[in-house]
Design an enzyme around this catalytic site. Structure first.
Site, PDB file in Angstrom:
ATOM      1  N   ASP A   9     -42.337  -6.470  -3.529  1.00  0.00           N
ATOM      2  CA  ASP A   9     -42.649  -5.916  -2.372  1.00  0.00           C
ATOM      3  C   ASP A   9     -44.152  -5.522  -2.687  1.00  0.00           C
ATOM      4  OD1 ASP A   9     -40.594  -7.069  -1.434  1.00  0.00           O
ATOM      5  OD2 ASP A   9     -40.146  -5.468  -0.169  1.00  0.00           O
ATOM      6  N   LYS A  98     -38.007 -12.489   2.025  1.00  0.00           N
ATOM      7  CA  LYS A  98     -36.708 -11.829   2.811  1.00  0.00           C
ATOM      8  C   LYS A  98     -37.105 -11.146   4.122  1.00  0.00           C
ATOM      9  CE  LYS A  98     -37.594  -7.910  -0.234  1.00  0.00           C
ATOM     10  NZ  LYS A  98     -37.718  -6.663   0.897  1.00  0.00           N
ATOM     11  N   CYS A 140     -36.655  -0.839  -1.374  1.00  0.00           N
ATOM     12  CA  CYS A 140     -36.485  -2.125  -1.664  1.00  0.00           C
ATOM     13  C   CYS A 140     -36.205  -2.209  -3.123  1.00  0.00           C
ATOM     14  CB  CYS A 140     -37.523  -2.928  -1.327  1.00  0.00           C
ATOM     15  SG  CYS A 140     -37.530  -3.125   0.545  1.00  0.00           S
TER      16      CYS A 140
END
Length: 193
Positions: A9, A98, A140
């Site tokens: 990310d 996601k 994350c």
């Protein structure tokens, strides 16, 4: 068997100036790029994850509580969902999206454009060990590393190439990772505004 780097990310919305910025995110992007250039043969494979929201329901809050709900971020089609420009993406073989329609913290909840999930992709490429970098250490990155360990991969987090939201949640995350046998190298970037 082989190894892989998972870049978690490293997107505009999670770096300085983004809608859900983590201090130090841009430095992490640049640091990952430097590492990829300095050690080109270190990993057999390099993959990345992206938060990629269409309508994640209650994941977006107004106002957000910053525990279960968050400001709008990484919405598909917006500049915030793109990789930070300091991240060199040429080595990335596959991107796993996601969270299109629900909250998703782990890259193992994501899928490639053809629908293949991360665990299947890694196994198809005979990967047995992974190293993780990215944003955010305490959210994350933590969730992706926990799932990697649960799936049986030898898992290492390169903490100096992660950026964390807060000291308290980072301490909890590091204890959880250590508790399942994830190797932790370096120190996480935790910068308060």
């Amino acid at each position: 068997m082989s190894n892989a780097l998972i870049i978690v990310d490293v997107q505009n919305d999670f770096c300085e100036g983004g809608s859900l910025a983590v201090n130090g995110g841009a430095d992490v992007a640049a640091g990952i790029t430097r590492l990829l250039a300095a050690e080109p043969g270190r990993w057999a494979h390099v993959v990345a994850t992206k938060d990629y929201h269409v309508d994640p329901g209650a994941h977006f809050g107004n106002p957000p509580d910053f525990v279960d709900t968050w400001p709008r971020h990484c919405v598909v089609g917006t500049p915030g969902s793109e990789f930070h420009p300091a991240l060199e993406t040429g080595r990335i073989e596959e991107i796993f999206h996601k969270g299109e329609h629900a909250a998703a913290y782990s890259g193992f909840e994501g899928h490639a454009a053809d629908g293949e999930c991360l665990v299947d992709w890694l196994r198809r490429h005979d990967v047995d060990s992974v190293e993780l970098v990215g944003i955010a250490t305490d959210h994350c990155v933590r969730a992706t590393a926990l799932d990697a360990a649960r799936e049986g991969f030898s898992t290492t987090v390169l903490l100096d190439l992660t950026a964390a939201v807060a000291p308290a949640t980072t301490d909890v995350a590091l204890r959880a990772l250590d508790g399942v046998g994830v190797t932790l190298r370096g120190e996480p970037v935790i910068r308060t505004a």
